[in-house]
Each structure stands twice: as C-alpha cells, then as structure tokens.
Design a protein around this motif. Structure first.
Motif, PDB file in Angstrom:
ATOM      1  N   UNK A  29       5.756 -28.989 -16.346  1.00  0.00           N
ATOM      2  CA  UNK A  29       6.447 -28.346 -17.459  1.00  0.00           C
ATOM      3  C   UNK A  29       5.350 -27.291 -17.711  1.00  0.00           C
ATOM      4  N   UNK A  30       5.580 -26.274 -18.669  1.00  0.00           N
ATOM      5  CA  UNK A  30       4.797 -25.222 -18.926  1.00  0.00           C
ATOM      6  C   UNK A  30       5.080 -25.002 -20.467  1.00  0.00           C
ATOM      7  N   UNK A  31       3.985 -24.744 -21.127  1.00  0.00           N
ATOM      8  CA  UNK A  31       3.801 -24.271 -22.555  1.00  0.00           C
ATOM      9  C   UNK A  31       3.098 -23.423 -22.686  1.00  0.00           C
ATOM     10  N   UNK A  32       3.754 -22.370 -23.708  1.00  0.00           N
ATOM     11  CA  UNK A  32       3.362 -21.165 -24.124  1.00  0.00           C
ATOM     12  C   UNK A  32       3.114 -21.005 -25.584  1.00  0.00           C
ATOM     13  N   UNK A  33       2.167 -20.062 -25.903  1.00  0.00           N
ATOM     14  CA  UNK A  33       1.915 -20.007 -27.550  1.00  0.00           C
ATOM     15  C   UNK A  33       1.256 -18.785 -27.892  1.00  0.00           C
ATOM     16  N   UNK A  34       2.249 -17.937 -28.720  1.00  0.00           N
ATOM     17  CA  UNK A  34       1.763 -16.754 -29.139  1.00  0.00           C
ATOM     18  C   UNK A  34       0.882 -17.015 -30.444  1.00  0.00           C
TER      19      UNK A  34
ATOM     20  N   UNK B  49       5.510 -20.943 -30.747  1.00  0.00           N
ATOM     21  CA  UNK B  49       5.233 -21.995 -29.442  1.00  0.00           C
ATOM     22  C   UNK B  49       6.616 -22.378 -29.149  1.00  0.00           C
ATOM     23  N   UNK B  50       6.362 -22.747 -27.527  1.00  0.00           N
ATOM     24  CA  UNK B  50       7.586 -23.405 -27.010  1.00  0.00           C
ATOM     25  C   UNK B  50       6.959 -23.880 -25.648  1.00  0.00           C
ATOM     26  N   UNK B  51       7.854 -24.717 -25.060  1.00  0.00           N
ATOM     27  CA  UNK B  51       7.426 -25.436 -23.869  1.00  0.00           C
ATOM     28  C   UNK B  51       8.893 -25.914 -23.181  1.00  0.00           C
ATOM     29  N   UNK B  52       8.758 -25.824 -21.667  1.00  0.00           N
ATOM     30  CA  UNK B  52       9.920 -26.236 -20.989  1.00  0.00           C
ATOM     31  C   UNK B  52       9.734 -26.879 -19.687  1.00  0.00           C
ATOM     32  N   UNK B  53      10.502 -27.675 -19.366  1.00  0.00           N
ATOM     33  CA  UNK B  53      10.684 -28.387 -17.832  1.00  0.00           C
ATOM     34  C   UNK B  53      10.939 -27.592 -16.992  1.00  0.00           C
ATOM     35  N   UNK B  54      10.480 -27.516 -15.581  1.00  0.00           N
ATOM     36  CA  UNK B  54      10.959 -26.484 -14.799  1.00  0.00           C
ATOM     37  C   UNK B  54      11.271 -27.666 -13.241  1.00  0.00           C
ATOM     38  N   UNK B  55      11.155 -28.803 -13.350  1.00  0.00           N
ATOM     39  CA  UNK B  55      10.997 -29.921 -12.371  1.00  0.00           C
ATOM     40  C   UNK B  55      12.428 -29.336 -11.603  1.00  0.00           C
TER      41      UNK B  55
ATOM     42  N   UNK C  29      12.556 -26.014  -9.515  1.00  0.00           N
ATOM     43  CA  UNK C  29      11.780 -25.484  -8.575  1.00  0.00           C
ATOM     44  C   UNK C  29      12.553 -26.412  -7.168  1.00  0.00           C
ATOM     45  N   UNK C  30      12.308 -25.128  -6.279  1.00  0.00           N
ATOM     46  CA  UNK C  30      13.153 -25.378  -5.078  1.00  0.00           C
ATOM     47  C   UNK C  30      12.212 -25.042  -3.881  1.00  0.00           C
ATOM     48  N   UNK C  31      12.059 -25.794  -2.711  1.00  0.00           N
ATOM     49  CA  UNK C  31      10.976 -25.531  -1.621  1.00  0.00           C
ATOM     50  C   UNK C  31      11.241 -24.474  -1.028  1.00  0.00           C
ATOM     51  N   UNK C  32      10.596 -23.642  -0.633  1.00  0.00           N
ATOM     52  CA  UNK C  32      10.521 -22.296  -0.023  1.00  0.00           C
ATOM     53  C   UNK C  32      11.255 -21.007  -0.753  1.00  0.00           C
ATOM     54  N   UNK C  33      11.122 -21.200  -2.236  1.00  0.00           N
ATOM     55  CA  UNK C  33      11.972 -20.249  -3.193  1.00  0.00           C
ATOM     56  C   UNK C  33      10.576 -20.041  -4.146  1.00  0.00           C
ATOM     57  N   UNK C  34      10.467 -18.857  -4.966  1.00  0.00           N
ATOM     58  CA  UNK C  34      10.003 -18.601  -5.823  1.00  0.00           C
ATOM     59  C   UNK C  34      10.771 -18.899  -7.304  1.00  0.00           C
ATOM     60  N   UNK C  35      10.160 -19.535  -8.291  1.00  0.00           N
ATOM     61  CA  UNK C  35      11.048 -19.916  -9.673  1.00  0.00           C
ATOM     62  C   UNK C  35       9.940 -19.088 -10.615  1.00  0.00           C
ATOM     63  N   UNK C  36      10.971 -18.245 -11.486  1.00  0.00           N
ATOM     64  CA  UNK C  36      10.270 -17.536 -12.606  1.00  0.00           C
ATOM     65  C   UNK C  36      10.053 -18.567 -13.708  1.00  0.00           C
ATOM     66  N   UNK C  37       8.872 -18.651 -14.236  1.00  0.00           N
ATOM     67  CA  UNK C  37       8.351 -19.602 -15.156  1.00  0.00           C
ATOM     68  C   UNK C  37       8.443 -18.958 -16.441  1.00  0.00           C
ATOM     69  N   UNK C  38       7.923 -17.543 -16.582  1.00  0.00           N
ATOM     70  CA  UNK C  38       7.676 -16.950 -17.602  1.00  0.00           C
ATOM     71  C   UNK C  38       8.080 -15.626 -17.606  1.00  0.00           C
ATOM     72  N   UNK C  39       8.831 -14.908 -18.390  1.00  0.00           N
ATOM     73  CA  UNK C  39       9.162 -13.528 -18.504  1.00  0.00           C
ATOM     74  C   UNK C  39       8.922 -12.811 -19.629  1.00  0.00           C
ATOM     75  N   UNK C  40       9.023 -11.548 -19.706  1.00  0.00           N
ATOM     76  CA  UNK C  40       8.841 -10.646 -21.014  1.00  0.00           C
ATOM     77  C   UNK C  40      10.133 -10.837 -21.937  1.00  0.00           C
ATOM     78  N   UNK C  41      11.000 -11.281 -21.480  1.00  0.00           N
ATOM     79  CA  UNK C  41      12.527 -11.303 -22.144  1.00  0.00           C
ATOM     80  C   UNK C  41      12.886 -12.760 -22.399  1.00  0.00           C
ATOM     81  N   UNK C  42      13.574 -13.028 -23.518  1.00  0.00           N
ATOM     82  CA  UNK C  42      14.175 -14.491 -23.687  1.00  0.00           C
ATOM     83  C   UNK C  42      15.313 -14.615 -22.557  1.00  0.00           C
ATOM     84  N   UNK C  43      15.232 -15.874 -22.161  1.00  0.00           N
ATOM     85  CA  UNK C  43      16.261 -16.320 -21.343  1.00  0.00           C
ATOM     86  C   UNK C  43      16.299 -17.817 -21.357  1.00  0.00           C
TER      87      UNK C  43
END
Length: 236
Positions: free
Chosen positions: A90-95, A131-137, A140-154
């Motif tokens: 998981x990843x946690x972000x806080x402004x 504040x926000x947090x999200x699971x990316x489990x 995530x896929x082998x041999x691929x990049x997964x975007x965790x954080x971006x400048x825009x809501x998604x």
C-alpha cells in the motif's frame, strides 16, 4: 542528459536502537551540502522501525509526504481524524498544507517494519491538508511499471499537490524498460528496491539511486531480478 549517482553506501545513517535510518538527503543529524535535494525531492528516508515503536505526534506544513512500507505496516493517526494501518503493498500520501500533526508507529508487536518516507516540496503553498492511502497489490504485474502517484485524480492512482509521478515495478533479469518523462522538464530519480540494473552504463545495486535530468526518456536494463521505484519530479 545529466545524471547523479547516489550509492547506497554513501547515505547518511542514524541508529538510535529502535530506529535504524538511512538518509538519501540531509536530514536530522545528517548533513551533506551535496545531498540537500534532487529537484522537488527533499527527503528519502529508508527506515527500519522496531516492533511497537515509532514516531510520536509531530507537526508538518507545506510538504507532500509519501509513505511506502516495504515490510510490515505503520499505524497512522493525524489531526484530521484519520486513523488506520498502511501495510506493505500500500501507499500513503499526505498534503501537509497549512499544517497537520500525526504519529506513526510500527503496527506489529513482534516484527520490525521497513518503510520509505518521502517528502516533496509542494506545487501550491498553504492548501487544505488532506490524506489518502491505497493498495496496489492487485495492480502490480511482473515486468510492468505501475503508476502509484500522479498529479491528477484517478481511480487507479493516488494524487498529490505536485507535478510528480511515482511508478513501481518488479522485473525479471534481461528486461529493457523504456521510460518517458511524464511532465516536460521533470527529472527522474530511480531507486533500486532490490536487484541490479544498468542505466547509461551506470550499474546500480540494491538501494542505489540515480538522478537523471535534461532528457525526455531513459532506458533501464535489468541485470538481475529487480524491483524499482521511479520518481518523475520537477527540477525546480
């Protein structure tokens, strides 16, 4: 293209018993005038926190704070009323914005936790804290990049108050990753979570990093099974 190599062995350290910290940039007792920041990236602390121990309530303001547990989990409480545990995967972000207080403790009573604490300078000052947090489990896929954080809501990513994109991936040996910068003018800070990679004839091993700027893309080659964190950030 310009690049700066950040060897893991040259990071600052601080061992106070319950906390074993490695500082990529000047922080707390560690000061290195050549390691203040990389663009908007001000802090990258690789912390090992003893069972049941942690950071008591303390304040922050005008900083984008990202927590990425690599092992175990952290129990979070803040002055906005948020409580919970952020675990590996998981990843946690806080402004922090106009100001927030929070505490973070190892959620386990028996096992150490290993976390990355990352601070970025914000794009806009004095915003309302969030504040926000999200699971990316499941993403995530082998041999691929997964975007965790971006400048825009998604729906599939977290967002922060900065023109920054964070991506993570696990790759088998012999892979070639062609990465294009997401925001023109940004630099790229590649942090090796595990394994061995090569970028522009620069070999990086576990916990080494490379900052690259004045380019629009890079090519990463994996020399062993590797896990990477790529931070695409303004150079200010």
């Amino acid at each position: 293209m310009n690049q700066i190599f950040y060897p893991a062995k040259e990071r600052g350290t601080n061992d106070i018993g319950w906390l074993k910290a490695n500082f990529s940039f000047s922080f707390g007792p560690y000061y290195n005038p050549d390691r203040i920041r990389f663009g908007a990236l001000r802090v990258l602390n690789d912390d090992i926190i003893a069972a049941g121990r942690g950071f008591g309530t303390h304040p922050h303001d005008n900083m984008e704070i990202i927590t990425i547990p690599l092992k175990g989990g952290l129990e979070h409480k803040d002055s906005m009323g948020n409580t919970g545990v952020v675990n590996a995967g998981e990843v946690q972000v806080m402004s922090a914005g106009t100001g927030v207080q929070h505490s973070e403790y190892n959620a386990s009573a028996t096992e150490d936790a290993n976390t990355l604490q990352i601070w970025l300078y914000p794009k806009e000052m004095n915003i309302t804290p969030r504040y926000d947090q999200k699971s990316f489990k499941h993403l995530l896929k082998l041999n691929e990049l997964t975007t965790l954080i971006s400048p825009e809501k998604s729906e599939n990513t977290l967002w922060i108050n900065q023109d920054a994109t964070f991506s993570q991936g696990e790759f088998e040996a012999g892979q070639q990753i062609n990465y294009e910068i997401k925001t023109p003018g940004n630099g790229i800070y590649i942090f090796v979570l595990d394994g061995t990679i090569n970028i522009n004839d620069c070999k990086l091993n576990k916990k080494d990093a490379l900052g690259v700027y004045n380019t629009s893309s890079i090519t990463i080659e994996t020399e062993a099974h590797s896990s990477l964190l790529i931070m695409d950030i303004p150079m200010l």
